[in-house]
Design a protein around this motif. Structure first.
Motif, PDB file in Angstrom:
ATOM      1  N   ASN A 146       0.367  20.110  14.152  1.00 10.84           N
ATOM      2  CA  ASN A 146      -0.866  20.439  13.438  1.00 10.84           C
ATOM      3  C   ASN A 146      -1.684  21.498  14.155  1.00 10.84           C
ATOM      4  N   CYS A 147      -1.305  21.828  15.393  1.00 15.98           N
ATOM      5  CA  CYS A 147      -1.966  22.884  16.180  1.00 15.98           C
ATOM      6  C   CYS A 147      -3.442  22.579  16.435  1.00 15.98           C
ATOM      7  N   GLU A 148      -3.745  21.323  16.686  1.00 13.62           N
ATOM      8  CA  GLU A 148      -5.139  20.952  16.940  1.00 13.62           C
ATOM      9  C   GLU A 148      -5.544  21.350  18.354  1.00 13.62           C
ATOM     10  N   ALA A 149      -6.786  21.711  18.499  1.00 10.63           N
ATOM     11  CA  ALA A 149      -7.319  22.145  19.787  1.00 10.63           C
ATOM     12  C   ALA A 149      -7.329  20.990  20.777  1.00 10.63           C
ATOM     13  N   LEU A 150      -7.011  21.312  22.019  1.00 10.25           N
ATOM     14  CA  LEU A 150      -7.010  20.308  23.076  1.00 10.25           C
ATOM     15  C   LEU A 150      -8.392  19.671  23.222  1.00 10.25           C
ATOM     16  N   SER A 151      -9.428  20.473  23.086  1.00 12.60           N
ATOM     17  CA  SER A 151     -10.793  19.945  23.250  1.00 12.60           C
ATOM     18  C   SER A 151     -11.097  18.878  22.194  1.00 12.60           C
ATOM     19  N   ARG A 152     -10.600  19.077  20.983  1.00  7.56           N
ATOM     20  CA  ARG A 152     -10.812  18.078  19.924  1.00  7.56           C
ATOM     21  C   ARG A 152     -10.082  16.779  20.259  1.00  7.56           C
ATOM     22  N   LEU A 153      -8.848  16.902  20.720  1.00  5.95           N
ATOM     23  CA  LEU A 153      -8.070  15.713  21.078  1.00  5.95           C
ATOM     24  C   LEU A 153      -8.703  14.993  22.261  1.00  5.95           C
TER      25      LEU A 153
END
Length: 186
Positions: A146-153
């Motif tokens: 999904n290419c989610e940002a590390l900061s969001r995770l």
């Protein structure tokens, strides 16, 4: 509306199919595209292109899981747009970082000789993912599919940057070890 009902609208060639698809999956599709493109306008264009692709593919295609199928169409469409725009230097960071994180454990497409090799790699990846805990599998897919940002995770999993980076490194290292064990040359 249920997926089968939406598919019947496509098979009946009713414009309502796109509206119902957008109602049910629009948010998910926009999120996937935006994670990859980091530009809302491009993400919206990408999602609209994916709806057109769905319209043209269904029928004859009849996806078993419409949401998963549509997510893949959106992802592939977004990646193609990202590559096109990247050649023009429109985007700078996000996807570059993801690709560099994964290149140490997944062979580059240039080293894969044929479609059979790609299918074998897909089988190995799916087997490796199935062996992970549910949380690790979801985390890996959210980051690299999904290419989610590390900061969001980090926020959602309530982890420090260092702890999350270590977790992702361990997952990539485990994947690399599994691929090497299966004879994939890296």
């Amino acid at each position: 509306m249920e997926d089968q009902e939406i598919l019947e609208l496509y098979f009946s060639r009713r414009d309502e199919a796109i509206r119902e698809t957008e109602k049910k999956y629009g948010g998910m599709c926009l999120q996937i595209a935006n994670h990859i493109l980091s530009c809302l306008e491009d993400a919206e264009e990408c999602v609209n292109d994916a709806y057109l692709k769905a319209w043209n593919a269904i029928p004859p295609a009849r996806p078993d899981r419409l949401g998963v199928w549509l997510g893949r169409v959106v992802r592939n469409t977004a990646l193609n747009l990202w590559k096109k725009n990247h050649r023009k230097k429109r985007y700078t960071a996000g996807m570059e970082q993801l690709f560099s994180e994964l290149e140490e454990c997944i062979p580059s497409p240039a080293s894969v000789d044929a479609a059979l090799e790609e299918e074998e790699l897909e089988t190995l990846l799916n087997r490796w993912l199935a062996g992970l805990s549910g949380e690790d599998r979801i985390l890996f897919l959210r980051r690299y599919w999904n290419c989610e940002a590390l900061s969001r995770l980090e926020r959602e999993y309530q982890m420090s940057h260092g702890k999350m980076a270590k977790k992702m490194y361990q997952l990539r290292r485990d994947l690399k070890a599994q691929l090497e064990k299966e004879g994939k040359v890296l």
